[in-house]
Design a protein around this motif. Structure first.
Motif, mmCIF file in Angstrom:
data_model
loop_
_atom_site.group_PDB
_atom_site.id
_atom_site.type_symbol
_atom_site.label_atom_id
_atom_site.label_comp_id
_atom_site.label_asym_id
_atom_site.label_seq_id
_atom_site.Cartn_x
_atom_site.Cartn_y
_atom_site.Cartn_z
ATOM 1 N N TRP A 1 0.826 -1.202 0.000
ATOM 2 C CA TRP A 1 0.000 0.000 0.000
ATOM 3 C C TRP A 1 0.853 1.242 0.000
ATOM 4 O O TRP A 1 1.977 1.234 0.472
ATOM 5 C CB TRP A 1 -0.980 0.011 1.183
ATOM 6 N N ASN A 2 0.274 2.291 -0.570
ATOM 7 C CA ASN A 2 0.885 3.622 -0.614
ATOM 8 C C ASN A 2 -0.226 4.639 -0.402
ATOM 9 O O ASN A 2 -1.339 4.470 -0.894
ATOM 10 C CB ASN A 2 1.542 3.896 -1.971
ATOM 11 N N GLY A 3 0.099 5.698 0.318
ATOM 12 C CA GLY A 3 -0.869 6.760 0.548
ATOM 13 C C GLY A 3 -0.221 8.117 0.398
ATOM 14 O O GLY A 3 0.992 8.264 0.543
ATOM 15 N N GLN A 4 -1.034 9.081 0.097
ATOM 16 C CA GLN A 4 -0.561 10.451 -0.025
ATOM 17 C C GLN A 4 -0.491 11.091 1.358
ATOM 18 O O GLN A 4 -1.305 10.776 2.230
ATOM 19 C CB GLN A 4 -1.502 11.257 -0.916
ATOM 20 N N PRO A 5 0.461 11.987 1.588
ATOM 21 C CA PRO A 5 0.548 12.671 2.882
ATOM 22 C C PRO A 5 -0.765 13.318 3.308
ATOM 23 O O PRO A 5 -1.079 13.372 4.492
ATOM 24 C CB PRO A 5 1.642 13.719 2.656
ATOM 25 N N SER A 6 -1.569 13.758 2.359
ATOM 26 C CA SER A 6 -2.850 14.394 2.696
ATOM 27 C C SER A 6 -3.830 13.417 3.353
ATOM 28 O O SER A 6 -4.769 13.843 4.011
ATOM 29 C CB SER A 6 -3.478 15.003 1.445
ATOM 30 N N ALA A 7 -3.598 12.109 3.194
ATOM 31 C CA ALA A 7 -4.478 11.096 3.782
ATOM 32 C C ALA A 7 -3.991 10.619 5.149
ATOM 33 O O ALA A 7 -4.655 9.817 5.799
ATOM 34 C CB ALA A 7 -4.595 9.905 2.835
ATOM 35 N N GLU A 8 -2.842 11.121 5.586
ATOM 36 C CA GLU A 8 -2.204 10.591 6.799
ATOM 37 C C GLU A 8 -3.130 10.580 8.018
ATOM 38 O O GLU A 8 -3.267 9.550 8.683
ATOM 39 C CB GLU A 8 -0.937 11.367 7.118
ATOM 40 N N GLN A 9 -3.774 11.686 8.316
ATOM 41 C CA GLN A 9 -4.608 11.745 9.521
ATOM 42 C C GLN A 9 -5.774 10.767 9.436
ATOM 43 O O GLN A 9 -6.105 10.085 10.404
ATOM 44 C CB GLN A 9 -5.117 13.165 9.775
ATOM 45 N N SER A 10 -6.393 10.659 8.270
ATOM 46 C CA SER A 10 -7.505 9.722 8.091
ATOM 47 C C SER A 10 -7.052 8.280 8.224
ATOM 48 O O SER A 10 -7.750 7.446 8.804
ATOM 49 C CB SER A 10 -8.164 9.950 6.730
ATOM 50 N N TRP B 1 -9.948 0.039 2.498
ATOM 51 C CA TRP B 1 -8.854 1.010 2.545
ATOM 52 C C TRP B 1 -8.662 1.775 1.248
ATOM 53 O O TRP B 1 -7.884 2.729 1.179
ATOM 54 C CB TRP B 1 -7.552 0.292 2.912
ATOM 55 N N GLY B 2 -9.364 1.396 0.193
ATOM 56 C CA GLY B 2 -9.136 1.977 -1.127
ATOM 57 C C GLY B 2 -9.420 3.457 -1.258
ATOM 58 O O GLY B 2 -8.927 4.101 -2.172
ATOM 59 N N ASP B 3 -10.209 4.007 -0.334
ATOM 60 C CA ASP B 3 -10.466 5.442 -0.400
ATOM 61 C C ASP B 3 -9.302 6.267 0.130
ATOM 62 O O ASP B 3 -9.205 7.461 -0.137
ATOM 63 C CB ASP B 3 -11.754 5.789 0.349
ATOM 64 N N LEU B 4 -8.394 5.613 0.863
ATOM 65 C CA LEU B 4 -7.260 6.328 1.461
ATOM 66 C C LEU B 4 -5.899 5.882 0.938
ATOM 67 O O LEU B 4 -4.943 6.646 0.964
ATOM 68 C CB LEU B 4 -7.274 6.138 2.985
ATOM 69 N N LEU B 5 -5.816 4.634 0.509
ATOM 70 C CA LEU B 5 -4.534 4.054 0.102
ATOM 71 C C LEU B 5 -4.661 3.400 -1.264
ATOM 72 O O LEU B 5 -5.702 2.842 -1.606
ATOM 73 C CB LEU B 5 -4.085 2.987 1.109
ATOM 74 N N SER B 6 -3.590 3.433 -2.010
ATOM 75 C CA SER B 6 -3.489 2.678 -3.244
ATOM 76 C C SER B 6 -2.949 1.301 -2.883
ATOM 77 O O SER B 6 -1.874 1.193 -2.278
ATOM 78 C CB SER B 6 -2.548 3.402 -4.203
ATOM 79 N N LEU B 7 -3.693 0.250 -3.221
ATOM 80 C CA LEU B 7 -3.308 -1.112 -2.847
ATOM 81 C C LEU B 7 -2.931 -1.936 -4.071
ATOM 82 O O LEU B 7 -3.550 -1.809 -5.124
ATOM 83 C CB LEU B 7 -4.468 -1.816 -2.136
ATOM 84 N N SER B 8 -1.944 -2.795 -3.884
ATOM 85 C CA SER B 8 -1.537 -3.754 -4.905
ATOM 86 C C SER B 8 -1.522 -5.130 -4.251
ATOM 87 O O SER B 8 -0.911 -5.301 -3.196
ATOM 88 C CB SER B 8 -0.152 -3.394 -5.427
ATOM 89 N N VAL B 9 -2.218 -6.101 -4.846
ATOM 90 C CA VAL B 9 -2.295 -7.448 -4.297
ATOM 91 C C VAL B 9 -1.773 -8.423 -5.342
ATOM 92 O O VAL B 9 -2.247 -8.424 -6.482
ATOM 93 C CB VAL B 9 -3.747 -7.813 -3.908
#
Length: 94
Positions: free
Chosen positions: A7-16, A65-73
């Protein structure tokens, strides 16, 4: 079957992400067994190894988690499983 979840997330999503993780504990959905999870220090990225018999639980995890993080499975193999596959491949080529 084992899977690698990255998973990867943008800094703007950190608090969420923090709030959701603290609320849920990052618990794996029904049908998915969490074998291990590692988080990068200082970033919203990491990797988990999970086990599932089908993709229903994996889909639930991606939707959760897809609304906050980019996931690869991706499907995963142990050294032993890969070795057996390579041996069968070599034997078939002879």
């Amino acid at each position: 079957m084992k899977f690698i979840v990255q998973w990867n997330g943008q800094p703007s999503a950190e608090q969420s992400v923090i709030e959701r993780f603290m609320k849920t504990g990052g618990k794996a959905p029904e049908g998915v067994t969490l074998l291990g999870r590692w988080h990068a220090a200082g970033g919203l990225h990491g990797v988990a190894i999970v086990e599932a018999d089908d993709t229903r639980g994996l889909s639930a995890m991606a939707l959760e988690w897809g609304d906050l993080l980019s996931l690869s499975v991706s499907p995963a193999m142990t050294d032993e499983e890969l070795g057996a596959a390579l041996a069968a491949h070599q034997a078939a080529r002879k």
